[in-house]
Design an enzyme around this catalytic site. Structure first.
Site, PDB file in Angstrom:
ATOM      1  N   ARG A 225       0.864  -1.189   0.000  1.00 21.15           N
ATOM      2  CA  ARG A 225       0.000   0.000   0.000  1.00 21.15           C
ATOM      3  C   ARG A 225       0.896   1.233   0.000  1.00 21.15           C
ATOM      4  NH1 ARG A 225      -3.534  -2.539  -1.831  1.00 21.15           N
ATOM      5  NH2 ARG A 225      -5.573  -3.001  -0.945  1.00 21.15           N
ATOM      6  N   HIS A 273      -1.293  -0.015 -10.045  1.00 19.14           N
ATOM      7  CA  HIS A 273      -2.024  -0.944  -9.173  1.00 19.14           C
ATOM      8  C   HIS A 273      -2.497  -2.173  -9.962  1.00 19.14           C
ATOM      9  CE1 HIS A 273      -4.349  -1.203  -5.139  1.00 19.14           C
ATOM     10  NE2 HIS A 273      -4.086  -2.411  -5.609  1.00 19.14           N
TER      11      HIS A 273
HETATM   12  P1  NDP Z   1      -2.018 -10.998   5.198  1.00 17.64           P
HETATM   13  O1  NDP Z   1      -2.965 -10.413   6.173  1.00 17.64           O
HETATM   14  O2  NDP Z   1      -2.138 -12.446   4.850  1.00 17.64           O
HETATM   15  O3  NDP Z   1      -0.512 -10.783   5.721  1.00 17.64           O
HETATM   16  C1  NDP Z   1      -0.086  -9.606   6.290  1.00 17.64           C
HETATM   17  C2  NDP Z   1       1.327  -9.788   6.796  1.00 17.64           C
HETATM   18  O4  NDP Z   1       1.787  -8.511   7.290  1.00 17.64           O
HETATM   19  C3  NDP Z   1       1.424 -10.777   7.959  1.00 17.64           C
HETATM   20  O5  NDP Z   1       2.597 -11.528   7.884  1.00 17.64           O
HETATM   21  C4  NDP Z   1       1.475  -9.847   9.171  1.00 17.64           C
HETATM   22  O6  NDP Z   1       2.141 -10.365  10.303  1.00 17.64           O
HETATM   23  C5  NDP Z   1       2.262  -8.688   8.624  1.00 17.64           C
HETATM   24  N1  NDP Z   1       2.016  -7.506   9.426  1.00 17.64           N
HETATM   25  C6  NDP Z   1       0.859  -6.837   9.647  1.00 17.64           C
HETATM   26  N2  NDP Z   1       1.046  -5.814  10.494  1.00 17.64           N
HETATM   27  C7  NDP Z   1       2.360  -5.836  10.821  1.00 17.64           C
HETATM   28  C8  NDP Z   1       3.152  -5.039  11.663  1.00 17.64           C
HETATM   29  N3  NDP Z   1       2.646  -4.025  12.358  1.00 17.64           N
HETATM   30  N4  NDP Z   1       4.459  -5.342  11.775  1.00 17.64           N
HETATM   31  C9  NDP Z   1       4.983  -6.404  11.098  1.00 17.64           C
HETATM   32  N5  NDP Z   1       4.280  -7.197  10.270  1.00 17.64           N
HETATM   33  C10 NDP Z   1       2.972  -6.913  10.137  1.00 17.64           C
HETATM   34  O7  NDP Z   1      -2.095 -10.097   3.891  1.00 17.64           O
HETATM   35  P2  NDP Z   1      -1.797 -10.524   2.369  1.00 17.64           P
HETATM   36  O8  NDP Z   1      -0.470 -11.159   2.302  1.00 17.64           O
HETATM   37  O9  NDP Z   1      -2.950 -11.255   1.803  1.00 17.64           O
HETATM   38  O10 NDP Z   1      -1.789  -9.079   1.665  1.00 17.64           O
HETATM   39  C11 NDP Z   1      -0.870  -8.074   2.047  1.00 17.64           C
HETATM   40  C12 NDP Z   1      -1.266  -6.753   1.425  1.00 17.64           C
HETATM   41  O11 NDP Z   1      -0.995  -6.743   0.028  1.00 17.64           O
HETATM   42  C13 NDP Z   1      -2.759  -6.418   1.495  1.00 17.64           C
HETATM   43  O12 NDP Z   1      -3.133  -5.940   2.756  1.00 17.64           O
HETATM   44  C14 NDP Z   1      -2.875  -5.364   0.422  1.00 17.64           C
HETATM   45  O13 NDP Z   1      -2.623  -4.093   1.008  1.00 17.64           O
HETATM   46  C15 NDP Z   1      -1.756  -5.704  -0.565  1.00 17.64           C
HETATM   47  N6  NDP Z   1      -2.272  -6.130  -1.862  1.00 17.64           N
HETATM   48  C16 NDP Z   1      -1.903  -5.450  -2.994  1.00 17.64           C
HETATM   49  C17 NDP Z   1      -2.341  -5.839  -4.241  1.00 17.64           C
HETATM   50  C18 NDP Z   1      -1.893  -5.128  -5.471  1.00 17.64           C
HETATM   51  O14 NDP Z   1      -2.366  -5.423  -6.565  1.00 17.64           O
HETATM   52  N7  NDP Z   1      -0.968  -4.204  -5.386  1.00 17.64           N
HETATM   53  C19 NDP Z   1      -3.243  -6.995  -4.407  1.00 17.64           C
HETATM   54  C20 NDP Z   1      -3.561  -7.651  -3.160  1.00 17.64           C
HETATM   55  C21 NDP Z   1      -3.090  -7.230  -1.956  1.00 17.64           C
HETATM   56  P3  NDP Z   1       1.617 -11.694  11.043  1.00 17.64           P
HETATM   57  O15 NDP Z   1       2.017 -12.821  10.110  1.00 17.64           O
HETATM   58  O16 NDP Z   1       2.381 -11.709  12.292  1.00 17.64           O
HETATM   59  O17 NDP Z   1       0.140 -11.549  11.197  1.00 17.64           O
END
Ligand code: NDP
Length: 310
Positions: A225, A273
């Protein structure tokens, strides 16, 4: 009994989803009435995109769950009228597309492809790239997308570190977590991939101080993001050479305004995007499975933690 499913997303999504959702629901054994127009108090599930006109969930008194078509939930997670469970999208097509975008853009920078694409102007200037095993890549975020991308990069032979909020284990990846882990993860990141959700805890995660932790000339790939990075700090780091290149797919304002300095910066690549998108056929099966679970009294898949914001 027939389950009433409201499709609340942009009209062009309906054209893409009506047939695959109908098929997937039938295959899941759910007798469903799927429509864009159902009286709110009759709706059992909402298939949802945050850019839908539905922003007040109060009238949906019998709705059992809101099933998001997007992976990112930052536009809906804070909606105080939403009291039902919220599930986000984890989809094979979304994951595969992201792996392709990340590996493709990482290989571009790893191999130094730009020099040859732009042309050597007759100079037989040999720069042999290092092997992947000698290139350190860090993936911030080890969720559905981050862990798949980290594994794909490790599969190509890269030396991969991953970072998450809580401890994770991903095959072939050095996994770190928490504040201390972030310092270590950034300090080796010749290529840094951002696959974190946007939450209060991750906004401006890459600020001037953290950008300074990366090895000089590091490359940033951001398909997560836009607001994960402080734009002004990134531009300053690019100008100073601290960051060698940024390939950005997501932005604070989308479409990226035509006068934004990212467009013209020689060390920035903008992709609009398109890193990945939910694919209707596979995503419909995820939605149908969650409806089936809801009707069977089984726990929903991919529930959002409303407190954590993802
Ligand atoms: P998930 O919810 O499966 O994974 C999120 C990861 O981020 C987890 O490992 C989580 O940690 C980690 N995380 C969250 N908060 C923190 C923090 N404060 N500090 C450290 N690590 C953190 O999400 P996805 O993998 O499915 O998707 C990730 C993002 O990709 C989406 O939220 C979206 O914004 C983006 N996206 C972009 C697209 C594009 O076309 N550009 C398409 C689809 C998604 P933990 O494992 O400990 O929970």
């Amino acid at each position: 009994m027939t389950v009433n499913i409201l499709f609340a997303a942009k009209p062009d999504s309906w054209a893409a989803y009506e047939a695959p959702l109908t098929t997937a629901l039938a295959e899941a054994g759910v007798a469903a009435h799927l429509s864009r127009d159902i009286a709110p108090d009759q709706v059992d599930y909402i298939v949802y995109a945050p850019n839908s006109t539905v922003q007040d969930f109060t009238p949906y008194t019998r709705c059992k769950a809101v099933l998001n078509l997007w992976a990112g939930v930052e536009h809906v997670v804070g909606n105080t009228t939403l009291t039902q469970p919220l599930a986000r999208m984890v989809d094979h097509g979304l994951t595969q597309g992201m792996m392709e975008w990340v590996t493709g853009h990482a290989l571009r920078h790893h191999l130094g492809m730009d020099r040859h694409i732009h042309g050597l102007n007759g100079a037989w200037d040999k720069h042999v790239p290092p092997l992947a095993e000698d290139r350190h890549v860090t993936v911030l975020g080890l969720g559905a997308l981050g862990s798949a991308c980290a594994q794909a990069m490790a599969g190509l032979g890269f030396n991969v570190t991953g970072w998450s909020r809580s401890p994770r284990a991903v095959n072939g990846v050095r996994c770190l977590h928490g504040d201390e882990g972030l310092v270590q993860a950034l300090s080796t990141a010749e290529i840094a991939v951002l696959l974190l959700p946007l939450t209060a805890a991750t906004e401006n995660l890459l600020d001037a101080d953290r950008l300074a932790l990366l090895p000089r000339g590091a490359v940033i790939l951001n398909p997560g993001r836009g607001a994960l990075i402080d734009d002004a700090a990134l531009l300053a780091a690019l100008d100073s050479g601290q960051i060698g290149h940024a390939t950005l797919d997501v932005f604070r304002v989308e479409p990226l305004p035509s006068d934004h300095p990212f467009w013209a910066h020689p060390s920035v690549t903008v992709t609009p995007h398109i890193a990945s998108e939910t694919r209707p056929a596979s995503a419909s099966r995820v939605i149908a499975e969650n409806v089936r679970r809801g009707e069977a009294g089984e726990p929903f898949l991919h529930l959002v933690d409303r407190k954590l914001g993802y």
